[in-house]
Scaffold this motif. Structure first.
Motif, PDB file in Angstrom:
ATOM      1  N   MET A   1      30.031  33.702  60.383  1.00 11.97           N
ATOM      2  CA  MET A   1      29.703  33.070  59.750  1.00 11.97           C
ATOM      3  C   MET A   1      29.092  33.510  58.137  1.00 11.97           C
ATOM      4  O   MET A   1      28.895  32.805  57.245  1.00 11.97           O
ATOM      5  CB  MET A   1      28.901  31.726  60.168  1.00 11.97           C
ATOM      6  N   GLN A   2      28.082  33.566  58.692  1.00  6.89           N
ATOM      7  CA  GLN A   2      26.356  34.435  57.978  1.00  6.89           C
ATOM      8  C   GLN A   2      27.052  35.361  56.820  1.00  6.89           C
ATOM      9  O   GLN A   2      27.162  35.433  55.861  1.00  6.89           O
ATOM     10  CB  GLN A   2      25.624  34.973  58.332  1.00  6.89           C
ATOM     11  N   ARG A   3      28.219  36.462  57.740  1.00  5.19           N
ATOM     12  CA  ARG A   3      28.497  37.515  56.678  1.00  5.19           C
ATOM     13  C   ARG A   3      29.664  36.717  55.534  1.00  5.19           C
ATOM     14  O   ARG A   3      29.822  36.935  54.676  1.00  5.19           O
ATOM     15  CB  ARG A   3      29.957  37.944  57.906  1.00  5.19           C
ATOM     16  N   ARG A   4      30.677  35.671  56.031  1.00  2.00           N
ATOM     17  CA  ARG A   4      31.643  34.963  55.036  1.00  2.00           C
ATOM     18  C   ARG A   4      30.731  34.019  54.452  1.00  2.00           C
ATOM     19  O   ARG A   4      31.637  34.012  53.245  1.00  2.00           O
ATOM     20  CB  ARG A   4      32.322  34.173  56.000  1.00  2.00           C
TER      21      ARG A   4
ATOM     22  N   PHE B   1      28.400  34.420  46.447  1.00  6.00           N
ATOM     23  CA  PHE B   1      28.107  35.020  44.610  1.00  6.00           C
ATOM     24  C   PHE B   1      29.554  34.105  44.153  1.00  6.00           C
ATOM     25  O   PHE B   1      29.172  33.842  43.117  1.00  6.00           O
ATOM     26  CB  PHE B   1      28.305  36.794  45.075  1.00  6.00           C
ATOM     27  N   PRO B   2      30.558  34.205  44.455  1.00  9.12           N
ATOM     28  CA  PRO B   2      31.667  33.773  44.026  1.00  9.12           C
ATOM     29  C   PRO B   2      31.516  32.774  43.598  1.00  9.12           C
ATOM     30  O   PRO B   2      31.475  31.714  42.070  1.00  9.12           O
ATOM     31  CB  PRO B   2      32.866  34.235  44.441  1.00  9.12           C
TER      32      PRO B   2
END
Length: 106
Positions: A7-10, A16-17
């Motif tokens: 979840m942190q990675r996603r 940023f987008p």
């Protein structure tokens, strides 16, 4: 624990987008709607055109008035114009004059 890491990675991949899209939409909105935006520019452009038209009308009227004033100067006085102005100003009519009243709407 692996779910939290995923979840942190996603979240980092999406963060940023999303921030970029928010910043882009902020600037796009103010480009159109802001104090110096496109709509304000068009409004000011129309106002400038309207004022320039009014200026040209007033300039033409001023030139006419300047010609009338110039014709009443001592060096080359137009006696008919002087008589017309004096009669209009003082509301005086010669006894032998014939008056014809016209409607202002004509």
């Amino acid at each position: 624990m692996a779910v939290m890491i995923e979840m942190q990675r996603r979240f980092r991949q999406v963060l940023f987008p999303v921030i970029g899209a928010c910043v882009l939409s902020y600037f796009a909105y103010h480009t159109v709607q802001g104090d110096r935006g496109l709509l304000s520019y068009w409004r000011v452009s129309q106002e400038v055109e309207r004022v320039e038209t009014r200026l040209s009308t007033l300039t033409a009227e001023r030139e006419v008035q300047e010609l009338r004033v110039a014709s009443m100067r001592n060096s080359r006085m137009d006696l008919d114009l002087l008589e017309e102005q004096s009669r209009e100003t003082f509301n005086v009519v010669h006894p032998d004059d014939i008056l014809i009243y016209l409607n202002k709407s004509q």
